[in-house]
Design a protein around this motif. Structure first.
Motif, mmCIF file in Angstrom:
data_model
loop_
_atom_site.group_PDB
_atom_site.id
_atom_site.type_symbol
_atom_site.label_atom_id
_atom_site.label_comp_id
_atom_site.label_asym_id
_atom_site.label_seq_id
_atom_site.Cartn_x
_atom_site.Cartn_y
_atom_site.Cartn_z
ATOM 1 N N UNK A 151 29.342 -34.746 -0.189
ATOM 2 C CA UNK A 151 28.309 -33.940 0.456
ATOM 3 C C UNK A 151 28.831 -33.386 1.778
ATOM 4 N N UNK A 152 28.542 -32.107 2.012
ATOM 5 C CA UNK A 152 28.907 -31.498 3.288
ATOM 6 C C UNK A 152 27.655 -30.952 3.960
ATOM 7 N N UNK A 153 27.718 -30.832 5.274
ATOM 8 C CA UNK A 153 26.627 -30.234 6.052
ATOM 9 C C UNK A 153 27.242 -29.670 7.321
ATOM 10 N N UNK A 154 26.517 -28.828 8.019
ATOM 11 C CA UNK A 154 27.075 -28.274 9.250
ATOM 12 C C UNK A 154 26.135 -27.264 9.877
ATOM 13 N N UNK A 155 26.632 -26.554 10.891
ATOM 14 C CA UNK A 155 25.843 -25.518 11.553
ATOM 15 C C UNK A 155 26.765 -24.584 12.325
ATOM 16 N N UNK A 156 26.245 -23.409 12.614
ATOM 17 C CA UNK A 156 27.018 -22.449 13.423
ATOM 18 C C UNK A 156 26.211 -22.112 14.673
ATOM 19 N N UNK A 157 26.918 -21.718 15.736
ATOM 20 C CA UNK A 157 26.256 -21.421 17.005
ATOM 21 C C UNK A 157 25.246 -20.292 16.877
ATOM 22 N N UNK A 158 25.671 -19.191 16.260
ATOM 23 C CA UNK A 158 24.804 -18.015 16.171
ATOM 24 C C UNK A 158 24.684 -17.565 14.716
ATOM 25 N N UNK A 203 31.009 -19.470 7.708
ATOM 26 C CA UNK A 203 30.574 -20.851 7.491
ATOM 27 C C UNK A 203 30.931 -21.293 6.073
ATOM 28 N N UNK A 204 30.743 -20.390 5.103
ATOM 29 C CA UNK A 204 31.045 -20.701 3.706
ATOM 30 C C UNK A 204 32.511 -21.043 3.502
ATOM 31 N N UNK A 230 30.485 -21.781 18.021
ATOM 32 C CA UNK A 230 31.210 -22.868 17.358
ATOM 33 C C UNK A 230 30.700 -23.093 15.936
ATOM 34 N N UNK A 231 31.637 -23.434 15.056
ATOM 35 C CA UNK A 231 31.276 -23.799 13.679
ATOM 36 C C UNK A 231 31.590 -25.283 13.507
ATOM 37 N N UNK A 232 30.608 -26.033 13.041
ATOM 38 C CA UNK A 232 30.803 -27.467 12.818
ATOM 39 C C UNK A 232 30.495 -27.789 11.370
ATOM 40 N N UNK A 233 31.326 -28.611 10.772
ATOM 41 C CA UNK A 233 31.110 -28.984 9.383
ATOM 42 C C UNK A 233 31.493 -30.453 9.206
ATOM 43 N N UNK A 234 30.634 -31.212 8.537
ATOM 44 C CA UNK A 234 30.869 -32.642 8.355
ATOM 45 C C UNK A 234 30.881 -32.978 6.871
ATOM 46 N N UNK A 235 31.904 -33.718 6.449
ATOM 47 C CA UNK A 235 31.944 -34.263 5.094
ATOM 48 C C UNK A 235 31.675 -35.762 5.213
ATOM 49 N N UNK A 236 30.699 -36.270 4.429
ATOM 50 C CA UNK A 236 30.231 -37.637 4.671
ATOM 51 C C UNK A 236 30.872 -38.711 3.787
ATOM 52 N N UNK A 237 31.842 -38.333 2.951
ATOM 53 C CA UNK A 237 32.474 -39.330 2.094
ATOM 54 C C UNK A 237 31.810 -39.475 0.734
ATOM 55 N N UNK A 238 30.733 -38.717 0.496
ATOM 56 C CA UNK A 238 29.981 -38.844 -0.762
ATOM 57 C C UNK A 238 29.853 -37.498 -1.492
ATOM 58 N N UNK A 282 23.102 -22.606 -0.612
ATOM 59 C CA UNK A 282 22.157 -23.574 -0.023
ATOM 60 C C UNK A 282 22.257 -23.534 1.507
ATOM 61 N N UNK A 283 23.484 -23.482 2.028
ATOM 62 C CA UNK A 283 23.678 -23.409 3.487
ATOM 63 C C UNK A 283 23.092 -22.107 4.038
ATOM 64 N N UNK A 284 23.310 -21.012 3.305
ATOM 65 C CA UNK A 284 22.800 -19.702 3.761
ATOM 66 C C UNK A 284 21.275 -19.745 3.880
ATOM 67 N N UNK A 285 20.621 -20.330 2.864
ATOM 68 C CA UNK A 285 19.159 -20.369 2.883
ATOM 69 C C UNK A 285 18.642 -21.280 4.000
ATOM 70 N N UNK A 286 19.234 -22.467 4.130
ATOM 71 C CA UNK A 286 18.754 -23.434 5.131
ATOM 72 C C UNK A 286 18.889 -22.893 6.548
ATOM 73 N N UNK A 287 19.984 -22.183 6.797
ATOM 74 C CA UNK A 287 20.243 -21.708 8.168
ATOM 75 C C UNK A 287 19.883 -20.237 8.357
ATOM 76 N N UNK A 288 19.380 -19.599 7.306
ATOM 77 C CA UNK A 288 19.046 -18.176 7.355
ATOM 78 C C UNK A 288 20.220 -17.362 7.931
ATOM 79 N N UNK A 289 21.379 -17.522 7.316
ATOM 80 C CA UNK A 289 22.619 -16.949 7.857
ATOM 81 C C UNK A 289 22.746 -15.460 7.541
ATOM 82 N N UNK A 290 23.294 -14.717 8.490
ATOM 83 C CA UNK A 290 23.653 -13.312 8.261
ATOM 84 C C UNK A 290 24.837 -13.266 7.291
ATOM 85 N N UNK A 291 25.149 -12.081 6.729
ATOM 86 C CA UNK A 291 26.298 -12.016 5.808
ATOM 87 C C UNK A 291 27.605 -12.507 6.436
ATOM 88 N N UNK A 292 27.903 -12.102 7.671
ATOM 89 C CA UNK A 292 29.186 -12.524 8.255
ATOM 90 C C UNK A 292 29.170 -14.023 8.589
#
Ligand SMILES: [Zn+2]
Length: 286
Positions: free
Chosen positions: A84-91, A42-43, A74-82, A27-37
């Protein structure tokens, strides 16, 4: 599939958390259109955040930041207590050749010079912030170092993301800690086992269940199941109202700048899920 389970091995003297996060990382890969690396790096962080979420109390939230000197930024990842996780990477499109052993070069993308931050918000007045220098940028080793140095918790961390041309084939990890009554022989047995077992993604790819994985890792087939049925998800909780609130916090001059050239609406993009919102000037005035 995405699932987390917790077991006790060696008659309760060793604690092991096993996670499969294939759907979550895809799901993260699709939302952010992430490259394999970028998917692999991020995974691994998203998987670790999901595992760490099972070690904390109810509504506590965790933010993980990895600031290395590599091309992913930078890699950022947030866990919200429910769960659920979300985040983003610089490049998200960072591309690097495979390593000599054929593996994805996560360490090269993240960089080994930098820091790993863990910010725990226990809904009290003060946040807990832990930080350690990175070891290799390969993520699992960096977290092992973090737990040993910053939380005085000796542990074993393994994280893996298997990417093929269709996206994430398998992703997951495990986290082992010793209970206070762990014996020297338990540690020896575990260390001996860890040297010969397959990698996380190999185990998941051969369709082992999380319990079979925990049995393989510990060599103990009398595990006690401590926690089951946690389904971690990648989910963003953004909304147009939240973006309007953020714009409202700006000064009048800054808001005017946003709407220069006579535009009546601005476009904002959520960095956690890439959803776009159009905010009209009138909506701010209100
Ligand atoms: Zn969002």
């Amino acid at each position: 599939m995405s699932e987390i389970k917790k077991y006790l091995a060696y008659e309760g003297r060793i604690n092991i958390i096993c996670a499969e996060t294939t759907d979550l990382v895809e799901e993260a890969r699709k939302l952010h259109d992430l490259s394999p690396v970028a998917t692999a790096a991020f995974g691994r962080v998203l998987t670790m955040a999901s595992i760490m979420s099972t070690r904390i109390k109810g509504d506590e939230s965790i933010t993980i930041q990895i600031k290395g000197n590599g091309p992913i930024g930078n890699i950022t990842c947030v866990y919200n207590g429910l769960n659920e996780v979300k985040g983003f990477v610089g490049n998200p499109t960072v591309d690097l050749p495979l390593k000599e052993n054929g593996k994805i070069d996560v360490g090269g993308a993240v960089g080994k010079d930098g820091f790993l931050y863990v910010i725990r918000d226990m809904k009290l007045k003060e946040q807990y912030v832990g930080v350690t220098p990175l070891l290799s940028g390969e993520i699992a080793e960096d977290f092992t170092k973090y737990f040993a140095e910053s939380e005085q918790t000796p542990c074993v961390v393994a994280l893996g993301v298997l990417v093929d041309k269709n996206g994430v084939k398998k992703a997951g990890g495990y986290f082992i800690t010793l209970m206070p009554d762990a014996k020297e022989e338990d540690i020896e047995k575990l260390e001996k086992n860890l040297k010969v077992i397959p990698s996380v993604t190999e185990m998941l790819d051969s369709n082992k269940t999380l319990q079979e994985m925990a049995e393989t890792i510990t060599g103990d087939d009398n595990l006690m199941v401590m926690l089951g049925d946690i389904i971690p998800k990648y989910k963003c909780d953004c909304s147009k109202e939240r973006f309007i609130k953020n714009v409202e916090k700006l000064s009048k001059d800054d808001i005017d700048k946003l709407y220069e050239n006579g535009d009546t609406e601005i476009e904002t993009v959520c960095q956690f899920c890439n959803k776009k919102y159009h905010i009209k000037r009138d909506e701010i005035k209100k």
